[in-house]
Scaffold this motif. Structure first.
Motif, PDB file in Angstrom:
ATOM      1  N   UNK A 177       0.865  -1.180   0.000  1.00 40.95           N
ATOM      2  CA  UNK A 177       0.000   0.000   0.000  1.00 40.95           C
ATOM      3  C   UNK A 177       0.899   1.227   0.000  1.00 40.95           C
ATOM      4  N   UNK A 178       0.714   2.065  -0.998  1.00 33.62           N
ATOM      5  CA  UNK A 178       1.476   3.302  -1.037  1.00 33.62           C
ATOM      6  C   UNK A 178       0.706   4.340  -0.237  1.00 33.62           C
ATOM      7  N   UNK A 179       1.387   5.029   0.656  1.00 35.17           N
ATOM      8  CA  UNK A 179       0.700   6.015   1.496  1.00 35.17           C
ATOM      9  C   UNK A 179       0.067   7.097   0.627  1.00 35.17           C
ATOM     10  N   UNK A 180      -1.001   7.688   1.133  1.00 38.07           N
ATOM     11  CA  UNK A 180      -1.671   8.762   0.410  1.00 38.07           C
ATOM     12  C   UNK A 180      -0.713   9.942   0.296  1.00 38.07           C
ATOM     13  N   UNK A 181      -0.630  10.539  -0.876  1.00 36.31           N
ATOM     14  CA  UNK A 181       0.305  11.646  -1.083  1.00 36.31           C
ATOM     15  C   UNK A 181      -0.380  12.837  -1.713  1.00 36.31           C
ATOM     16  N   UNK A 182       0.178  14.011  -1.424  1.00 33.12           N
ATOM     17  CA  UNK A 182      -0.291  15.238  -2.071  1.00 33.12           C
ATOM     18  C   UNK A 182       0.221  15.250  -3.509  1.00 33.12           C
ATOM     19  N   UNK A 183      -0.454  16.036  -4.351  1.00 31.92           N
ATOM     20  CA  UNK A 183       0.049  16.244  -5.712  1.00 31.92           C
ATOM     21  C   UNK A 183       0.657  17.641  -5.763  1.00 31.92           C
TER      22      UNK A 183
END
Length: 596
Positions: A177-183
């Motif tokens: 699972x890739x952590x949630x990231x900002x764009x």
């Protein structure tokens, strides 16, 4: 998190990675993902990005059809501190019982696919048995490195004394699972000559710094520049498997960098850094202003200063191209490796089956002596000699002799002449470009930083193989630890401090090497040890070695003795000292018992 009867989960990134079941001993060679070998040119107009391409993401509301639920055991089947792999039909799950509570997580370490059930459970986290990565059992989040991704967390409920686990099928198959990231929302991204964050070097430290900034919600411009032709890749695999192609080594696919607005400039060499005007100048004349800078340049080829150093076929293993070229030229020929460090020995081991002969030249009297001690070094040397590697110890290269410009012989200070068609040499910190910058370097060319990875210049951070930093649990002694896990941890701390979070380096060093299909694991920092206590059988290469200084254990190494190194790393990370007398008796129950 990955459940189906909870609040809608945040949109997560889906990265297709197929990890075959690993055989033991092959773990070091497994590929960690697919990516593109050559992405963005670091020159002129190709510096801007196209952002239409997005990664496909799982639907935020998993439908009931996407879910699977099953009773996996009785509540009394697991004791506190126990872990078990359970089958859900679509894949396995790691079930953990800790303080009376059940947790269900992905069962494989996202780094190289190690079975976490064979790891160590302690202080609310599970530590991987192979390379020491740690995951929080309540969230699945990655808490210590190596690797980039976290585990999926699945829902658990207890009904009528039975433990039920519910999970999305997709999460079960992905195993990461890739952590949630900002764009990136900066309007100038990709075009202007200024960036908020500039990262020099795209190894583990540089990549983890960029990802951490995005995970922490940073949405301004990030530019990552590298000398390489490739996007960030798994460099430790290079010396262990010289045939590997760049696309098998990529740590993230190129769509990932596009989706999160992490701009990568490839083949981009920084020649000067001006800390007064906050500008860097690239070899092609391009100038870039920054407000925060991370220096993570890693190492560069060491040049032999001897006579004949200009002959052809003398290499450093730094890029996939270097590695592939060495293998190609070494087939059926004579190879000399200069230096019996980890890199040199891994290369020597890999080439034994390909080359006609492999010789190692080393100043010390035993390989790894300063690091692993005389006895372990000798046992490993014997393993190499049994595989036809010849050692020339306590000497160095005095001359390289060529024929028609190509290497033919290596002459040693001991006046011995060794036949050689290919020579592989080591690496030094790649910090030459900083000499006039005002950023402090020590006498060996390393960049000294504090616990927050800050250099002597405000707003300039450094991480990875080229730094010395204070190691908290060895009385803040300034050390250089040029290893993969450490670079990850330092990249993270640097990012947190760019965001003024006041994070400090506290990780316990953990490293590994693989030779002839056998893995050696090591945790701690053993420099200055005055005794080595060995349990097990050195001859059979099934042993654990404890390195002590005075009354204290400062490091541990093992072969075929998992998960002892992860267990010791966990004890050291908890802040507890391990006394010499505890390991002298041979009674390991204090270590091998269930979670502390």
């Amino acid at each position: 998190m990955g459940g189906c009867f909870s609040k809608p989960k945040p949109v997560e990134l889906k990265i297709e990675v197929v990890l075959p079941e690993k055989e033991r001993g092959k773990e070091e060679l497994s590929a960690s993902g697919k990516g593109s070998p050559r992405a963005y040119q670091g020159n002129g107009t190709a510096r801007h990005f196209h952002t239409e391409e997005r990664l496909s993401t799982p639907h935020p509301y998993p439908s009931p059809q996407d879910c699977v639920e099953a009773a996996v055991c009785h509540v009394k089947d697991l004791e506190n501190g126990q872990m078990r792999e359970v089958e859900l039909g679509w894949g396995k799950v790691l079930l953990v019982k800790d303080n009376g509570e059940f947790h269900a997580l992905g069962h494989k370490c996202p780094h190289y696919g190690a079975p976490l059930v064979k790891g160590v459970l302690s202080r609310g986290r599970v530590r991987c048995p192979w390379h020491g990565a740690c995951f929080n059992i309540s969230t699945g989040d990655l808490e210590d490195f190596p690797g980039l991704d976290s585990l999926h967390k699945f829902q658990v409920k207890i009904e009528k004394e039975k433990v039920y686990v519910r999970a999305s099928k997709q999460a079960l198959q992905l195993q990461r699972r890739t952590k949630v990231m900002a764009k990136c929302i900066s309007p100038s991204a990709g075009y202007s000559s200024s960036t908020n964050v500039l990262i020099v070097g795209a190894g583990a430290a540089g990549l983890v710094c960029a990802e951490t900034l995005r995970q922490e919600g940073f949405s301004d411009r990030i530019v990552l520049c590298t000398l390489d032709r490739h996007l960030p890749y798994d460099r430790p695999k290079l010396s262990k498997s010289l045939d590997t192609q760049p696309e098998q080594l990529a740590l993230r696919p190129k769509e990932f960098f596009r989706a999160y607005g992490i701009e990568v400039l490839t083949e981009a060499q920084v020649v000067t850094v001006d800390v007064r005007t906050k500008k860097v100048v690239f070899k092609d004349g391009f100038k870039l202003e920054y407000s925060k800078l991370l220096l993570a340049p890693g190492s560069s080829p060491k040049t032999l200063s001897c006579k004949g150093k200009e002959v052809e076929n003398v290499f450093t293993i730094r890029t996939p191209e270097d590695a592939n070229r060495v293998v190609r030229l070494a087939r059926g020929r004579n190879v000399v490796v200069v230096g019996a460090g980890f890199l040199g020995m891994e290369v020597a081991a890999y080439l034994t089956e390909k080359a006609h002969s492999v010789s190692v030249v080393e100043l010390e009297e035993t390989p790894f002596r300063r690091f692993l001690g005389e006895r372990v070094g000798r046992a490993l040397m014997k393993m190499f000699e049994n595989n036809r590697v010849k050692f020339y110890m306590q000497t160095e290269v005095s001359e390289l002799r060529g024929q028609e410009g190509k290497l033919k012989e290596v002459v040693l200070k001991s006046s011995k002449v060794v036949r050689a068609d290919v020579c592989v040499v080591g690496i030094v910190p790649a910090t030459g470009f900083l000499r006039q910058s005002g950023i402090g370097l020590d006498s060996r060319g390393f960049i000294p930083v504090n616990k927050m990875m800050q250099t002597n210049v405000p707003g300039v951070f450094a991480a990875g193989d080229a730094v010395t930093f204070p190691l908290a649990w060895r009385n803040n002694r300034k050390v250089n630890i040029p290893h993969w896990q450490m670079a990850h941890a330092q990249g993270r701390v640097a990012a947190q401090n760019m965001l003024a979070q006041e994070a400090e380096m506290s990780t316990v060093p953990y490293l590994w090497t693989a030779m002839f299909g056998k893995s050696l694991r090591y945790a701690g920092y053993g420099e200055g040890f005055d005794d080595v206590i060995i349990q097990g059988d050195l001859e059979e290469l099934k042993f654990v070695a404890f390195y002590t200084k005075g009354d204290e254990v400062i490091a541990v190494a093992s072969m075929n003795y998992d998960p002892i190194v992860s267990k010791v790393a966990e004890v050291l990370a908890s802040g507890r000292a391990i006394r010499k007398r505890e390991v002298e008796t041979g009674d390991m129950s204090w270590l091998t018992g269930k979670g502390s």
